[in-house]
Motif scaffolding. Structure first.
Motif, mmCIF file in Angstrom:
data_model
loop_
_atom_site.group_PDB
_atom_site.id
_atom_site.type_symbol
_atom_site.label_atom_id
_atom_site.label_comp_id
_atom_site.label_asym_id
_atom_site.label_seq_id
_atom_site.Cartn_x
_atom_site.Cartn_y
_atom_site.Cartn_z
ATOM 1 N N VAL A 81 -94.309 3.196 110.331
ATOM 2 C CA VAL A 81 -93.464 3.638 109.229
ATOM 3 C C VAL A 81 -92.144 4.156 109.776
ATOM 4 O O VAL A 81 -91.071 3.808 109.310
ATOM 5 C CB VAL A 81 -94.191 4.714 108.404
ATOM 6 C CG1 VAL A 81 -93.293 5.201 107.293
ATOM 7 C CG2 VAL A 81 -95.478 4.157 107.838
ATOM 8 N N ILE A 718 -105.245 2.273 103.900
ATOM 9 C CA ILE A 718 -103.918 2.864 104.068
ATOM 10 C C ILE A 718 -103.495 2.793 105.535
ATOM 11 O O ILE A 718 -102.363 2.418 105.854
ATOM 12 C CB ILE A 718 -103.904 4.327 103.571
ATOM 13 C CG1 ILE A 718 -104.196 4.376 102.074
ATOM 14 C CG2 ILE A 718 -102.563 4.982 103.855
ATOM 15 C CD1 ILE A 718 -104.325 5.778 101.526
ATOM 16 N N LYS A 721 -102.668 -0.960 106.326
ATOM 17 C CA LYS A 721 -101.526 -1.593 105.679
ATOM 18 C C LYS A 721 -100.218 -0.895 105.980
ATOM 19 O O LYS A 721 -99.176 -1.527 105.998
ATOM 20 C CB LYS A 721 -101.749 -1.642 104.174
ATOM 21 C CG LYS A 721 -102.837 -2.624 103.825
ATOM 22 C CD LYS A 721 -102.916 -2.836 102.354
ATOM 23 C CE LYS A 721 -104.104 -3.724 102.033
ATOM 24 N NZ LYS A 721 -104.515 -3.568 100.645
ATOM 25 N N LEU A 722 -100.270 0.390 106.180
ATOM 26 C CA LEU A 722 -99.023 1.093 106.450
ATOM 27 C C LEU A 722 -98.812 1.349 107.939
ATOM 28 O O LEU A 722 -97.746 1.759 108.345
ATOM 29 C CB LEU A 722 -98.983 2.412 105.671
ATOM 30 C CG LEU A 722 -99.124 2.274 104.157
ATOM 31 C CD1 LEU A 722 -99.158 3.636 103.501
ATOM 32 C CD2 LEU A 722 -97.982 1.461 103.575
ATOM 33 N N ILE B 714 -90.009 3.930 101.755
ATOM 34 C CA ILE B 714 -91.422 4.092 102.079
ATOM 35 C C ILE B 714 -92.267 4.063 100.808
ATOM 36 O O ILE B 714 -93.338 3.464 100.768
ATOM 37 C CB ILE B 714 -91.641 5.390 102.888
ATOM 38 C CG1 ILE B 714 -90.989 5.246 104.264
ATOM 39 C CG2 ILE B 714 -93.120 5.716 103.028
ATOM 40 C CD1 ILE B 714 -91.073 6.474 105.126
ATOM 41 N N LYS B 721 -97.700 -2.498 99.088
ATOM 42 C CA LYS B 721 -98.822 -2.842 99.955
ATOM 43 C C LYS B 721 -100.153 -2.386 99.398
ATOM 44 O O LYS B 721 -101.183 -2.984 99.668
ATOM 45 C CB LYS B 721 -98.610 -2.236 101.344
ATOM 46 C CG LYS B 721 -97.515 -2.945 102.081
ATOM 47 C CD LYS B 721 -97.423 -2.485 103.501
ATOM 48 C CE LYS B 721 -96.229 -3.112 104.173
ATOM 49 N NZ LYS B 721 -95.798 -2.347 105.336
ATOM 50 N N LEU B 722 -100.159 -1.311 98.661
ATOM 51 C CA LEU B 722 -101.425 -0.828 98.131
ATOM 52 C C LEU B 722 -101.616 -1.226 96.674
ATOM 53 O O LEU B 722 -102.704 -1.076 96.139
ATOM 54 C CB LEU B 722 -101.529 0.690 98.292
ATOM 55 C CG LEU B 722 -101.401 1.210 99.722
ATOM 56 C CD1 LEU B 722 -101.416 2.717 99.731
ATOM 57 C CD2 LEU B 722 -102.513 0.683 100.609
#
Lengths: 762, 762
Positions: A81, A718, A721-722, B714, B721-722
């Protein structure tokens, strides 16, 4: 310490560099994963290989006032991120500045195109190296047999080609002298040297060493392939070329995009299959693959493939490693043997993975692991002893596969094509099914022996301290099995064409069974069983044959093989090796299917001492320094106050140390009793107190949080994916604990009934 | 209301069903996006089409005690996280039960395979329908010209084929009578009917109507293609077949996986390019594409392609729509004209998108939109008038493209191949570059006119109330331009082979320029300019030609075209139409590049009344009912207390209404003054007070939160993405506001200087 609280970025392991290379060749493809966060040690490991992006480079990572803030220590997980945010900032700045002057505009345009230029360079370099490797390996393989009198640098084919002899008596050309004619012995010893050299030169010059040793290893006759190391070589190219461009040198996330594309280029040159390479990179390398990367990977893969083709190492102007052309369509009933091959492939894949992992674990845990050179020597010697008597194991594995895939033409003179010809029934190029001659029967026996030998020797070879890939040996096993079955079905159809199952499509004198196709289907099945690839496997095979006709058999076999293998064990060989080595890779393909909550995974656990926290406006420099010295965690949550425990942000250990050190040196009045403020506005201080230290700039004001009741499946999602490093856990707005990627991985290992401490991060 | 606070799931728009179909054909592919949350109205819109998954089906969505809890209202965004969790729960239950009995084991296995079975069925159905459409459209196209006396159901080719005449005088076969011989007129009127029927039958039987109208539209000669509607047809198949399996019927997320695969099958049958179809689905349909879906999509695409092939609608046993085989390699210098074609494609793409969107906007905002039938009539009439005199516009667009791609052989008798033959320099099949004959010159003029006509008529055609795709018209424009340039270069090379640029590769009598290849490159360039496809475009083209040789020219053109078009306007035609129609699609490809924070986007804004909240243990049934009646928000955050504002969870409006209603009916002692408890343990109540209502079971205890300082880039990433519906915003642990997907989209529109209210969710 690890048991008491959270601790990130401290995956320093005792594994030596050699261990890292152990699977580097075969599964580096995983370590260049794209937007998933699998890179912990690899970041460091990788850089220590080529010695170019070590800590010194890391230091000038950010153009920020305080050097060091925002960088990583070795063996740390990068924070995706943050990296992506930083790249966006950079991009934003360049774009906004581009309106100011022509020079800035040029800079902006060149920045935008640097990615493409980089891809072009990677493609060119990877293609050239692959060509070089192919040519050298070919020459050295032949060097085992003899030398060209007209010039020692020619291989057998080129040597005889120059002598203008015709193709049929190529083997008898005068300029070529086999070693048995000149001196006794053969060249396997080179491989031992290669294993040796690898160890001696580890940590530097990986690219060069890899390139050289790969030539040696491929030409040695060991049961290994070159696609894994080629992927590694391509990634080395990518990594080195990244240093030419600031954009990629300074951002770890962007660099991973490049490595992802480089992996695609590597597979592309290994098989001459650019589309398959991209899909391989997509399917196997990374779970999350931005579309921009897809397109760029495709570009790099194509450039690499065409560079390789223009070098033309196989001398046939073909892009692909095994060019096959079949003439006959297949019949629906043939799906039965194809599915049988799929089952064989699945069983072999599962058996291979289990045995190989068991053997590698033995190597890790017993004395065996201390003598890698001896191991390579012994395996090479045994391989040589077993392989030499049988002509199908003596030839290079690629040649073997080529021969097995080949559809016998009327002029083919190999043993496998020694059929009883009945020229009366031949029409043009179309050969009917014929009775097998004595040559075919001999070949069958030799192939059966070769199959048994390959099956076992590959288990011991893969994972040795030699750069090795698994595609070629797997394909060889499958191709042998497929050819055997194909010839069997062919002879069955020839002698029993009156059977009901053959009626209507395989009458006498018809050409209905293509054993070469069976070999190809078998190869796909075994490769699928070992790697669990699906789409990319079929596409690579499609690119090899160039006809959509044969996709259905390939797909049927690949699907069956995957199902059978998955039923026995879920993991593919790469995943298994990653787990064996304890790399912190968060598997994206498997669903996390347990019903645990975030509170079960977070630290501190119930019996642990409370979470180490920093308050936003009441701690002194001394307090913070004590915390830093007493704990090894790589970051600390900042809260409003000890009583309320409401979360304000997250601060990294490294940033904290650098900032305090810097302040003590350069800022007047900063002493141990100075209060550190993370707040936006600080209260007016009484004149007598020491000046305060404002550190809001290093505070991450948007840490990720989940509630303690969040199911772990969502937390895992989470993280994947992040690309998080850590996530804070709250309950009704109060900070409760922290979950790091390591905690997640340990938890998964625990649920899989594996000892989390011995398996992960050994 | 919308201005005052948050409000989710209330995207009820005034757009009529006709508007939904307007772009349904062309860009439905977007609405079946996989793990991105683009489906709001489409969920409802889609279900209202085939009338099979309306609210009644929705009601038995969950096997939970309280029916209705956990379901969606129409026009709501689905919550991906929740849907996926539910599927995991279901899977877990089946797996754990499978150990208990054989029956449960069989259930578990059949559940696991139902996905594959579904894919098989989709493939079969989509392939069959495509075959049916091709055959019917072909027949009807020819019906415009004449009728087969031997049987009216034969098209021209089949009719003449049956008559055993040779190929060369095929056009003169006796059984075929053109209409000009029989009756005057032509069949364009059918299209108008098609436009009419569509409106009359909207909301039901989409599949049947689409299939029929597509035949009419394709055969009508309008400037449109069939790939968009075929994708829609395939998705209809997928949606209908989903109802056969509980697993897919009951889970919106799982169903989207199926639709994604169905889209791949649709492209696969449109072009006979299964790999290209999957990549198209991957590249254009969805940002996030789970690997399982990739493999299944590939399967569905293959089955569909082979079903189509076994139906053999083109009568040539070919899978692909345009089969091309070129004999000559291309020269590096030819990249210059290829890149010129790329520039042309990019310019045309940008021009087309701007004009088409401007025209569609005009249609939406002016009176024009009220007369869709008249519009279709007029456009059809104009098309017919303009197209009839020119033979290249009179023929069907697919035929035109085929002819343009064709490499002139020695026997080709078409005008485009009317070269001055010099048989002295001909060696075998290889034709040298020849001087163009009068036929070629005539053809050039006609093609130039056709180009101009196609360019303009397509702008007005795409977006009409007719099922239409854009691939074929785009490719036609590019192919014409490419062929023109190709012939020009060819003649240049023929007459000036002594020029320096031709020296070394294009001497006299050599065959060096293939105009057909130019046509193909031009087609790729224009298609790329309009759709901004990259990898899938090149792969589709690769599958059409079947040779890796021509990938480089295609890629060069596609890349140039994309760059040129992107420089003029960022959006592809589908994105532009999505924006035009205000669908809530969170574009995944473009980076969000503004530096705003979560606090700038969240509601309530500074001037708004405070956030509507529910407390966990102090509100009565009446209080909550008042909140429900006074607001339209589809969910409310639950906090510890009004004073502390610490977040406990999130409760959905719909669940709350259903639960309270149910409790009032069935639970004794629930009155308006009953206190609602969301806590785990409720305090003992004084005996006089009314019994309490415990609603912890409907409380989402793991709502997503971000801090107010989180950068919007973000936040956008998290939403994408979620697949979130909403996200709560906190500051130092206190609840501050909420961000919904709608807020995010409005914010993006605002930053792009578009009016958020008029453009989105009109």
């Amino acid at each position: 310490m690890d048991q008491k609280g959270f601790r990130r970025g401290s995956f320093h392991s005792s594994t030596s560099d050699e261990d890292m290379l152990e699977i580097a060749g075969a599964s580096l493809d995983f370590f260049v994963a794209d937007d998933d966060p699998p890179l912990d040690r690899e970041v460091g490991g990788f850089s220590s290989y080529n010695g170019m992006n070590g800590t010194s480079t890391m230091m000038d990572f950010l153009e920020e006032p305080l050097p060091g803030v925002g960088t990583y220590e070795d063996f740390n997980t990068i924070d995706w991120v943050r990296e992506k945010s930083r790249d966006r900032d950079r991009h934003r700045e360049i774009t906004s500045r581009s309106k100011e002057s022509t020079w800035a505009l040029i800079h902006s345009v060149s920045d935008a195109f640097s990615g493409w230029l980089l891809m072009l360079l990677i493609g060119l370099l990877a293609g050239s190296l692959a060509g070089l490797i192919d040519i050298s390996a070919h020459w050295m393989t032949d060097l085992k047999e003899g030398v060209c009198l007209a010039g020692f640098w020619f291989n057998h084919e080129h040597c005889c080609w120059k002598s203008h002899t015709t193709f049929t008596d190529r083997d008898q050309c005068l300029e070529w002298r086999s070693w048995s004619q000149l001196i006794l012995g053969h060249g396997e010893i080179k491989t031992i040297l290669s294993g040796f050299i690898i160890r001696g030169y580890l940590g530097k010059w990986t690219l060069i060493i890899k390139t050289i040793t790969l030539v040696l290893a491929v030409s040695s006759g060991l049961s290994l392939g070159k696609e894994g190391p080629l992927v590694h070589v391509a990634c080395c190219c990518g990594n080195i070329l990244c240093h030419l461009f600031t954009k990629y040198r300074k951002n770890e996330a962007k660099r991973r995009e490049v490595l992802s594309a480089a992996a695609a280029a590597g597979v592309s040159v290994a098989f001459g299959a650019p589309i398959g390479g991209v899909l391989f990179s997509l399917e196997e390398v990374s779970y999350y693959f931005p579309l921009k990367t897809l397109w760029r990977s495709f570009f790099a893969a194509l450039v690499a493939a065409f560079t390789l083709r223009s070098i033309n190492p196989f001398g046939n102007s073909r892009l692909v490693l095994f060019y096959v052309e079949f003439h006959m369509p297949w019949h629906l009933l043939e799906l039965v043997p194809f599915i049988l091959l799929g089952i064989f492939g699945g069983l072999w894949g599962a058996f291979f993975i289990r045995s190989n992992i068991a053997w590698c674990r033995r190597r890790k845990t017993t004395k065996l692991g201390r003598y890698p050179v001896l191991e390579v020597l012994v395996v090479t010697a045994i391989t040589a002893l077993l392989a030499f008597p049988n002509e199908y194991t003596r030839m290079s594995t690629s040649e073997l596969i080529s021969e097995l895939f080949n559809d016998c033409g009327i002029l083919d003179s190999s043993k496998l094509c020694e059929y009883v010809n009945d020229f009366n029934s031949t029409k043009g190029d179309d050969l009917p099914d014929r009775a097998a001659g004595p040559g075919v029967y001999t070949a069958m026996w030799q192939l059966a022996l070769a199959l048994i030998m390959k099956v076992f020797i590959t288990i011991f070879t893969f994972g040795m301290k030699v750069p090795s890939g698994l595609f070629i040996p797997s394909m060889a096993v499958g191709a042998i099995a497929g050819r055997l079955l194909g010839v069997a079905v062919e002879q069955l159809a020839f002698y029993h064409h009156d059977w009901a199952i053959f009626s209507g499509w395989c009458s006498q004198g018809a050409d209905c069974i293509t054993p070469g196709l069976y070999a190809m289907v078998g190869a796909a099945a075994c490769l699928g069983g070992v790697t669990r690839m699906t789409v990319s496997l079929v596409v690579i095979m499609f690119e090899l044959t160039g006809g959509l006709e044969y996709i259905v058999p390939l797909m049927a076999a690949a699907m069956t093989s995957k199902w059978v293998a998955d039923a026995i064990g879920r993991e593919g060989i790469y995943d298994a090796h990653i787990r064996l080595n304890g790399y912190p890779f968060l598997e994206a393909k498997e669903e996390f299917s347990h019903k645990t909550l975030a509170m079960d995974v977070m630290r501190p656990r119930r019996s642990d001492p409370p979470l180490t926290i920093i308050t936003q406006d009441s701690m002194t420099v001394e307090d913070v320094e004590t915390i830093i010295n007493e704990t090894t965690y790589s970051g600390y949550p900042v809260v409003v106050s000890r009583e309320s425990q409401r979360l304000v942000g997250f601060v990294l250990r490294r940033d904290l140390i650098i900032s305090i050190e810097n302040a003590r040196k350069k800022q007047d009045g900063i002493v141990s009793t100075s209060v550190i403020y993370f707040t936006d506005h600080s209260p007016p201080l009484p004149p007598s107190s020491p000046s305060m230290l404002k550190l809001r700039s290093i505070l991450d004001l948007s840490p990720f949080t989940v509630t303690d009741q969040t199911p772990m499946e969502i937390v895992v999602d989470i993280f994947r994916k992040l690309g998080l490093r850590q996530c804070l856990v709250t309950h009704n707005g109060k900070l409760l604990g922290i979950i790091t990627k390591k905690d997640v991985l340990k938890h998964i290992a625990q649920l899989a009934n594996q000892d989390p401490d011995s398996i992960l991060f050994n």
